[in-house]
Scaffold this active site. Structure first.
Site, PDB file in Angstrom:
ATOM      1  N   THR A 102      16.477  -0.729  54.342  1.00 15.02           N
ATOM      2  CA  THR A 102      16.353   0.705  54.045  1.00 15.02           C
ATOM      3  C   THR A 102      17.327   1.432  54.953  1.00 15.02           C
ATOM      4  O   THR A 102      17.195   1.405  56.173  1.00 15.02           O
ATOM      5  CB  THR A 102      14.924   1.200  54.276  1.00 15.02           C
ATOM      6  OG1 THR A 102      14.052   0.498  53.389  1.00 15.02           O
ATOM      7  CG2 THR A 102      14.816   2.693  54.008  1.00 15.02           C
ATOM      8  N   LYS A 177      14.610   4.733  47.517  1.00 15.02           N
ATOM      9  CA  LYS A 177      13.741   4.304  48.615  1.00 15.02           C
ATOM     10  C   LYS A 177      13.336   5.490  49.486  1.00 15.02           C
ATOM     11  O   LYS A 177      12.213   5.531  50.015  1.00 15.02           O
ATOM     12  CB  LYS A 177      14.445   3.241  49.457  1.00 15.02           C
ATOM     13  CG  LYS A 177      13.582   2.683  50.597  1.00 15.02           C
ATOM     14  CD  LYS A 177      12.305   2.024  50.095  1.00 15.02           C
ATOM     15  CE  LYS A 177      11.372   1.618  51.246  1.00 15.02           C
ATOM     16  NZ  LYS A 177      11.874   0.483  52.027  1.00 15.02           N
ATOM     17  N   LYS A 245      12.681   5.628  61.516  1.00 10.58           N
ATOM     18  CA  LYS A 245      14.090   5.568  61.096  1.00 10.58           C
ATOM     19  C   LYS A 245      14.226   6.039  59.661  1.00 10.58           C
ATOM     20  O   LYS A 245      15.094   6.865  59.332  1.00 10.58           O
ATOM     21  CB  LYS A 245      14.608   4.141  61.264  1.00 10.58           C
ATOM     22  CG  LYS A 245      16.009   3.896  60.717  1.00 10.58           C
ATOM     23  CD  LYS A 245      16.021   3.274  59.318  1.00 10.58           C
ATOM     24  CE  LYS A 245      15.377   1.898  59.309  1.00 10.58           C
ATOM     25  NZ  LYS A 245      15.452   1.288  57.954  1.00 10.58           N
TER      26      LYS A 245
END
Length: 292
Positions: A102, A177, A245
């Protein structure tokens, strides 16, 4: 009978999810070359089953028809793909490189351009489903990039996931995502708030989960993380530091679009607090500690 040999797979990032994903490809009969920043039980298990070790990303790419990376942070992806001894330095023309980290949609577009300059193809293919989905080869895989490259990769994806979608050009997988992580951010926060409310009301937590799961409140976050929240089990299926993150990328992309997402902002603030209090290596279910 099809005698065409299976493509040789290079896999870098043998972590909580990557170890299972690489294992499925190895079990399917692909010749597997692996690289990782450290050795450990997951790496040793793959090597014992016949995988080959590569000392550098460039060496990994040179031995492979298809290369897959599952790394931690966008800066890791950039270094592994574009560094002096990186994947593109060693990849032969025609190699297909797939980043399943990701990561940043803008970085995905840069990687696709860099791969094309080397006469290679690149896909961004982040996944959802966590460690359980990886173990069960049941991941949801969201793919951005060239349609022909997607077609070439699809049999490989099918070894690791169940729901495989081509979302558009380079970066589209990462944007999808981000939408996934934005949805999870508020969902996991909602589960923590619901269970905190139930506890304060004097209800039995297990009974509450059993009552909610079949109804409109039912979700993967409720059924997978709810019991862990009740038990105070913060062992990671997905670490808070990695989720932060992801949320940071999502916030930056939303701000660039001029889009305000208050649920995302509130969830990120709570996870920042959890990381400060408990450390970033706990699982995302640890958000319930913010309500105690």
């Amino acid at each position: 009978m099809n005698d065409t040999p299976l493509p040789r797979i290079g896999f870098m990032g043998i972590g909580i999810m990557g170890g299972s994903m690489a294992g499925h490809l190895q079990a399917a009969g692909h010749r597997l070359t692996i690289a990782n920043r450290s050795r450990g039980p997951r790496v040793d298990a793959l090597l014992a089953a016949g995988a080959t070790w590569a000392d550098t990303p460039a060496a990994l790419a040179g031995e492979s028809d298809i290369v897959i990376t599952v790394l931690g942070f966008p800066q890791d992806v950039e270094q592994v793909w574009l560094g002096t001894d990186g994947l593109l330095a060693g990849a032969k023309p025609g190699t297909l490189l797939i980043d399943m980290t990701t990561s940043s949609p803008r970085l995905a577009s840069r990687l696709a351009e860099a791969a094309a300059a080397k006469r290679c193809a690149a896909l961004d293919a982040p996944v959802s489903g966590g460690d359980i989905g990886a173990r069960n080869a049941a991941l949801s895989i969201m793919v951005g990039g060239d349609a022909d490259a997607f077609g070439r990769a699809q049999p490989v994806f099918a070894r690791m996931g169940k729901a495989i979608r081509h979302m558009g050009g380079a970066g589209a997988g990462q944007h999808t995502k981000m939408a996934n992580q934005i949805a999870i951010a508020s969902a996991v926060m909602g589960v923590a708030e619901a269970l905190s409310y139930a506890r304060r009301a004097g209800l039995d937590g297990e009974a509450v989960l059993a009552a909610l799961a079949p109804g409109a409140a039912g979700s993967m976050q409720l059924t997978a993380l709810g019991p862990k929240m009740l038990a105070g089990d913060f062992a990671p299926g997905f670490m808070v530091k990695h989720f932060l993150k992801d949320l940071g990328i999502a916030v930056a992309e939303a701000e660039a679009m001029g889009l305000a997402l208050p649920g995302l902002a509130q969830s990120r603030a709570l996870f920042d607090r959890i990381a400060a209090e408990l450390g970033g290596d706990v699982g995302t279910q640890a958000i319930i500690a913010a309500y105690r």
